[in-house]
Design an enzyme around this catalytic site. Structure first.
Site, PDB file in Angstrom:
ATOM      1  N   GLU A  74       1.316   0.118  11.337  1.00 38.85           N
ATOM      2  CA  GLU A  74       2.441   0.007  11.621  1.00 38.85           C
ATOM      3  C   GLU A  74       3.064   1.117  12.203  1.00 38.85           C
ATOM      4  O   GLU A  74       2.300   2.397  12.191  1.00 38.85           O
ATOM      5  CB  GLU A  74       2.979  -0.702  10.234  1.00 38.85           C
ATOM      6  CG  GLU A  74       3.715  -0.070   9.312  1.00 38.85           C
ATOM      7  CD  GLU A  74       3.919  -0.294   8.321  1.00 38.85           C
ATOM      8  OE1 GLU A  74       4.222  -1.941   8.020  1.00 38.85           O
ATOM      9  OE2 GLU A  74       4.257   0.592   7.224  1.00 38.85           O
TER      10      GLU A  74
ATOM     11  N   LYS B 154       3.638  -0.338 -28.126  1.00 39.91           N
ATOM     12  CA  LYS B 154       3.136  -1.343 -28.504  1.00 39.91           C
ATOM     13  C   LYS B 154       1.250  -1.406 -28.485  1.00 39.91           C
ATOM     14  O   LYS B 154       1.299  -2.084 -28.597  1.00 39.91           O
ATOM     15  CB  LYS B 154       3.358  -2.572 -27.250  1.00 39.91           C
ATOM     16  CG  LYS B 154       4.803  -2.836 -26.884  1.00 39.91           C
ATOM     17  CD  LYS B 154       5.273  -3.512 -26.421  1.00 39.91           C
ATOM     18  CE  LYS B 154       6.572  -4.274 -25.969  1.00 39.91           C
ATOM     19  NZ  LYS B 154       6.873  -5.287 -25.221  1.00 39.91           N
TER      20      LYS B 154
ATOM     21  N   TYR C 160      -2.701 -10.455   3.924  1.00 41.55           N
ATOM     22  CA  TYR C 160      -2.832 -11.866   3.568  1.00 41.55           C
ATOM     23  C   TYR C 160      -2.809 -12.098   5.311  1.00 41.55           C
ATOM     24  O   TYR C 160      -3.732 -12.957   5.884  1.00 41.55           O
ATOM     25  CB  TYR C 160      -2.404 -12.580   2.610  1.00 41.55           C
ATOM     26  CG  TYR C 160      -1.599 -11.940   2.317  1.00 41.55           C
ATOM     27  CD1 TYR C 160      -2.664 -10.585   1.168  1.00 41.55           C
ATOM     28  CD2 TYR C 160      -0.033 -11.785   0.965  1.00 41.55           C
ATOM     29  CE1 TYR C 160      -1.402 -10.221   0.065  1.00 41.55           C
ATOM     30  CE2 TYR C 160       0.587 -11.696   0.431  1.00 41.55           C
ATOM     31  CZ  TYR C 160      -0.372 -10.292  -0.470  1.00 41.55           C
ATOM     32  OH  TYR C 160       0.148  -9.572  -1.791  1.00 41.55           O
TER      33      TYR C 160
ATOM     34  N   HIS D 116       9.406  -1.079   5.005  1.00 44.31           N
ATOM     35  CA  HIS D 116       8.946   0.156   4.322  1.00 44.31           C
ATOM     36  C   HIS D 116       8.999   1.482   4.277  1.00 44.31           C
ATOM     37  O   HIS D 116       9.441   1.463   5.455  1.00 44.31           O
ATOM     38  CB  HIS D 116       7.039   0.320   5.217  1.00 44.31           C
ATOM     39  CG  HIS D 116       6.499  -0.597   4.488  1.00 44.31           C
ATOM     40  ND1 HIS D 116       5.422  -1.976   5.059  1.00 44.31           N
ATOM     41  CD2 HIS D 116       6.636  -1.982   3.979  1.00 44.31           C
ATOM     42  CE1 HIS D 116       5.147  -2.542   4.554  1.00 44.31           C
ATOM     43  NE2 HIS D 116       5.537  -3.091   3.753  1.00 44.31           N
TER      44      HIS D 116
ATOM     45  N   ILE E 299       0.763  -0.632  -7.856  1.00 44.91           N
ATOM     46  CA  ILE E 299       0.957  -1.459  -7.157  1.00 44.91           C
ATOM     47  C   ILE E 299       2.772  -1.342  -6.500  1.00 44.91           C
ATOM     48  O   ILE E 299       3.428  -1.977  -5.471  1.00 44.91           O
ATOM     49  CB  ILE E 299       1.493  -2.749  -7.451  1.00 44.91           C
ATOM     50  CG1 ILE E 299      -0.044  -3.210  -8.237  1.00 44.91           C
ATOM     51  CG2 ILE E 299       2.191  -3.927  -6.907  1.00 44.91           C
ATOM     52  CD1 ILE E 299      -1.033  -3.263  -6.817  1.00 44.91           C
ATOM     53  N   THR E 300       3.455  -0.268  -7.481  1.00 51.38           N
ATOM     54  CA  THR E 300       4.634  -0.242  -7.761  1.00 51.38           C
ATOM     55  C   THR E 300       5.403   0.267  -6.781  1.00 51.38           C
ATOM     56  O   THR E 300       4.754   0.897  -5.241  1.00 51.38           O
ATOM     57  CB  THR E 300       5.174   1.256  -8.718  1.00 51.38           C
ATOM     58  OG1 THR E 300       4.406   0.981  -9.833  1.00 51.38           O
ATOM     59  CG2 THR E 300       6.960   1.295  -8.877  1.00 51.38           C
TER      60      THR E 300
ATOM     61  N   THR F 137       3.024  -5.078 -20.627  1.00 48.22           N
ATOM     62  CA  THR F 137       3.880  -6.371 -21.093  1.00 48.22           C
ATOM     63  C   THR F 137       5.255  -5.979 -20.495  1.00 48.22           C
ATOM     64  O   THR F 137       5.485  -6.700 -21.001  1.00 48.22           O
ATOM     65  CB  THR F 137       4.244  -5.530 -22.482  1.00 48.22           C
ATOM     66  OG1 THR F 137       5.173  -4.681 -22.397  1.00 48.22           O
ATOM     67  CG2 THR F 137       3.069  -5.374 -23.505  1.00 48.22           C
ATOM     68  N   GLY F 138       5.062  -5.823 -19.352  1.00 50.40           N
ATOM     69  CA  GLY F 138       6.550  -5.632 -17.954  1.00 50.40           C
ATOM     70  C   GLY F 138       5.837  -7.294 -17.738  1.00 50.40           C
ATOM     71  O   GLY F 138       4.612  -7.921 -17.635  1.00 50.40           O
ATOM     72  N   SER F 139       7.264  -7.770 -16.538  1.00 50.13           N
ATOM     73  CA  SER F 139       7.169  -9.091 -16.233  1.00 50.13           C
ATOM     74  C   SER F 139       6.298  -9.009 -15.227  1.00 50.13           C
ATOM     75  O   SER F 139       5.346 -10.209 -15.327  1.00 50.13           O
ATOM     76  CB  SER F 139       8.209 -10.445 -15.765  1.00 50.13           C
ATOM     77  OG  SER F 139       9.249  -9.609 -14.821  1.00 50.13           O
TER      78      SER F 139
END
Lengths: 394, 302
Positions: free
Chosen positions: B209, B43, B159, B247, B96-97, B17-19
């Site tokens: 890297e 929730k 990517y 990073h 992902i955080t 529910t976070g953006s």
């Protein structure tokens, strides 16, 4: 984040690590007063900058009276120290640590770091104190001993004892060393350190185990839970542009070249620097704009890049994944106009809505050179900057 | 075939529910990922995007049969979210955080040591199996189904590599971002092992890297055990020592972890290394041609 030695020692003291008596001074008067308050037959006046190698650069003086402390302070304050860690420009001394002198019998090394290979915190010790530990590791690796620490147990006293015996701390002093090691580990984990290093750790002629130096670095990601550590930040020691950048969520690091870069993502930003170099150009900075690039953010990034007087051209390299290229293009156009950009600008856009983004750049009528890929972009900006520089020379 | 995820993987979203969580859940659904629910404490019982929300991961697993979780929880709470997912027995957890304190991750990694859970990340773009499932934040449309595996420490550089491959008509099986932090759940060697066992993967691109030694460990492993072509790119040749390049893990310290050191090490293990980031696709195409695999790896128009 880094802190000064005197701040590190205060923190260590809070964790029962023995350190010499001392205090910080910002003026020669304060230095003399600090010495008088300590009352010793010998004093050490140590320049406080965020870099190692201070001793060799003349940043540490041993004297014998409060008057001499004031004199040494007069000499050191305002002086620019150049060490192997400061870079050519050096660092100005603004603070001093005034300490009682210690009669040293033996020097050791003690440090805590993360061993990335095994994802564990490791305590490292050596009988070779006072030297660069990297040198010891390279020349006499057998003189370095280590203990891997279980994160759920912490440093066990038996591990500390094993280290103390291994580096040759006399048997009757081992308990002192163990207490100090346990304290150092506690600081490390409670304050989210990335490095906690005591070099040298000494055995004094009076038989005390004391931390003669203290280097503590902190994990930036852990600072949100350490307000006390954040208060120790010394803005004079940090790059003003990096501080400015962080206000806008930009990650900026100044470099020596003349081609400014704006990129999304740290890996791609590094790779962009690399490809500029491959085309015989020199990047002026690392700049990661992160996940979103609003007009305000692009503008802040451009201003930051241009605040470096050496910048003669800018390369923008964006691989819009979730971030849409048309939004970025609008940001670039708006920022270029409001700043009145007067150096060559090459933009490589790829990703979501790329056609729309390119169209916006084209329609803007601004002198923006589009590039099809990274190689094209690097080739273009290097040749544009060379032309401009050539024109000036003529 | 593919590695880690496919069209049948049942995914729950921690922090739905976070953006960030909400936005990327929509993106994942649009790609075809089988998202089966979400978790936001407090929730439980509500629903978003047509998905049930639960208070705990345990509830979510029991009700949805999820076998994968993706975490978008803020850094201060992310370590706890990983522990909760592991405790609930989820076999694959993608985090992902960005910005989790490294000592939190040291504890998490220790906790996971005797669990069945595989952690990908943190601070990573996630996993994408081309034209099947996305558990992450990559732009889906650049990926095309094929036979090359991609593994990387960086997001946007992943990517870049995928895009170069696709533009050369070389499709991919799975792209995995393992994350840019000093302590991550899964390293290069782990992913290379999976690609090596996957019959659909014919070759692998590894994007490394500066900082640490995980590329070197992967190279030593690959020389001994990998029977598929492996090419690499190492970012940060021009990075100055002692500076953290975005990073947390990308830092040259004590003269170790430089790009040049890594590149010469990789080459000594017989791995082709792309000279510049613009040559990743070409380097792979060249290596495939040498091994007589290029035709098999090209995407055929059908």
């Amino acid at each position: 984040m880094k802190i000064h030695e005197y701040q590190g020692k205060q923190l260590l003291k809070d964790y029962r690590v023995a350190v010499p008596r001392g205090s910080v001074a910002f003026t020669p008067e304060e230095a003399g007063e600090a010495a008088a308050a300590i009352g010793s037959s010998a004093y050490v006046v140590k320049a406080q900058i965020h870099a190692g190698g201070r001793g060799k650069a003349g940043g540490v003086k041993v004297v014998h009276s409060p008057e001499q402390v004031s004199e040494a302070a007069t000499e050191l304050l305002g002086k620019v120290l150049v060490t192997h860690q400061t870079g050519r420009e050096g660092k100005e001394v603004r603070r001093l640590l005034i300490e009682e002198g210690s009669a040293i019998d033996k020097e050791y090394y003690l440090g805590i770091v993360l061993d990335r290979k095994i994802s564990r915190v490791t305590m490292i010790a050596s009988s070779e104190g006072g030297m660069e530990i990297e040198e010891v590791a390279a020349n006499t690796p057998e003189k370095i001993v280590r203990e891997t620490i279980d994160p759920l147990i912490g440093l066990a006293p038996f591990q500390a004892r094993r280290l103390a015996f291994a580096i040759g701390i006399p048997g009757d002093k081992v308990n002192q060393a163990v207490k100090l090691m346990l304290g150092l580990y506690q600081v490390f984990v409670e304050k989210d350190c990335t490095i906690a290093e005591i070099n040298p750790l000494v055995l004094t002629k009076e038989g005390k185990i004391v931390a003669l130096d203290a280097k503590l670095n902190f994990d930036d990601n852990g600072l949100f839970r350490h307000k006390d550590i954040l208060e120790l930040r010394d803005p004079n020691e940090e790059d003003q542009k990096e501080i400015e950048a962080s206000k806008y969520g930009l990650n900026y690091i100044a470099l020596d070249g003349n081609i400014g870069c704006m990129v999304n993502g740290a890996g791609l930003a590094m790779a962009t620097m690399d490809i500029i170099k491959a085309y015989h150009g020199e990047p002026a900075n690392f700049l990661d704009v992160g996940g979103g690039a609003s007009k305000e953010k692009v503008e802040a990034a451009f201003r930051l890049i241009l605040s470096d007087p050496h910048v003669e051209g800018i390369l923008v390299n964006i691989f819009g994944g979730i971030m849409k290229c048309d939004v970025i293009a609008e940001g670039i156009v708006a920022a270029t106009k409001s700043i009145g950009l007067n150096v060559p600008l090459v933009v490589r856009l790829e990703g979501t809505n790329v056609a729309l983004g390119k169209e916006i750049l084209k329609r803007s009528g601004l002198a923006i050179s589009p590039a099809g890929n990274m190689a094209d972009a690097a080739g273009k900006i290097v040749s544009l900057v060379d032309q401009t520089a050539g024109g000036v020379a003529q | 075939m593919s590695i880690l995820i496919n069209k049948d993987t049942r995914v729950i979203v921690q922090g739905i529910t976070g953006s960030q969580g909400l936005f990327h859940t929509q993106q994942m659904q649009a790609y075809g990922t089988r998202v089966v629910g979400g978790v936001t404490p407090g929730k439980g019982g509500t629903s978003v995007l047509g998905l049930p929300v639960f208070n705990t991961v345990q509830d979510a697993v029991r009700e949805t049969g999820a076998n994968c979780s993706i975490i978008y929880v803020p850094p201060a709470f992310a370590a706890d979210a990983i522990l909760e997912a592991a405790d609930a027995g989820i076999p694959l957890v993608v985090t992902i955080t960005e910005g989790i304190p490294v000592l939190d991750m040291v504890k998490v990694k220790q906790y996971l040591a005797d669990k069945e859970t595989r952690l990908i990340g943190p601070n990573c773009p996630g996993i994408l199996t081309a034209e099947e499932s996305k558990v992450g934040i990559m732009p889906g449309y650049i990926h095309r189904k094929g036979h090359v595996g991609v593994v990387s420490r960086s997001g946007t550089l992943t990517y870049e590599a995928v895009d170069q491959l696709s533009k050369l008509n070389i499709g991919q099986t799975t792209a995995v971002g393992i994350g840019g932090d000093p302590v991550i759940g899964t390293n290069f060697v782990d992913i290379l092992k999976l690609f090596n066992q996957d019959p659909e993967t014919y070759a692998v691109v590894m994007i490394g890297e500066i900082g640490g030694t995980s590329e070197e460990e992967a190279a030593a492993w690959a020389e001994r055990y990998m029977d598929k072509p492996l090419i690499a790119f190492i970012g940060g040749r021009t990075a100055p020592p002692g500076k953290r390049m975005g990073h947390a893990g990308a830092i040259i310290s004590g003269g170790k972890g430089t790009a040049d050191e890594k590149i010469s090490n990789l080459k000594s293990h017989g791995i082709a290394v792309a000279e510049t980031p613009a040559d990743i696709g070409e380097t792979m195409a060249h290596r495939l041609k040498e091994r007589g695999l290029l035709q098999d790896c090209l995407i055929t128009a059908d």
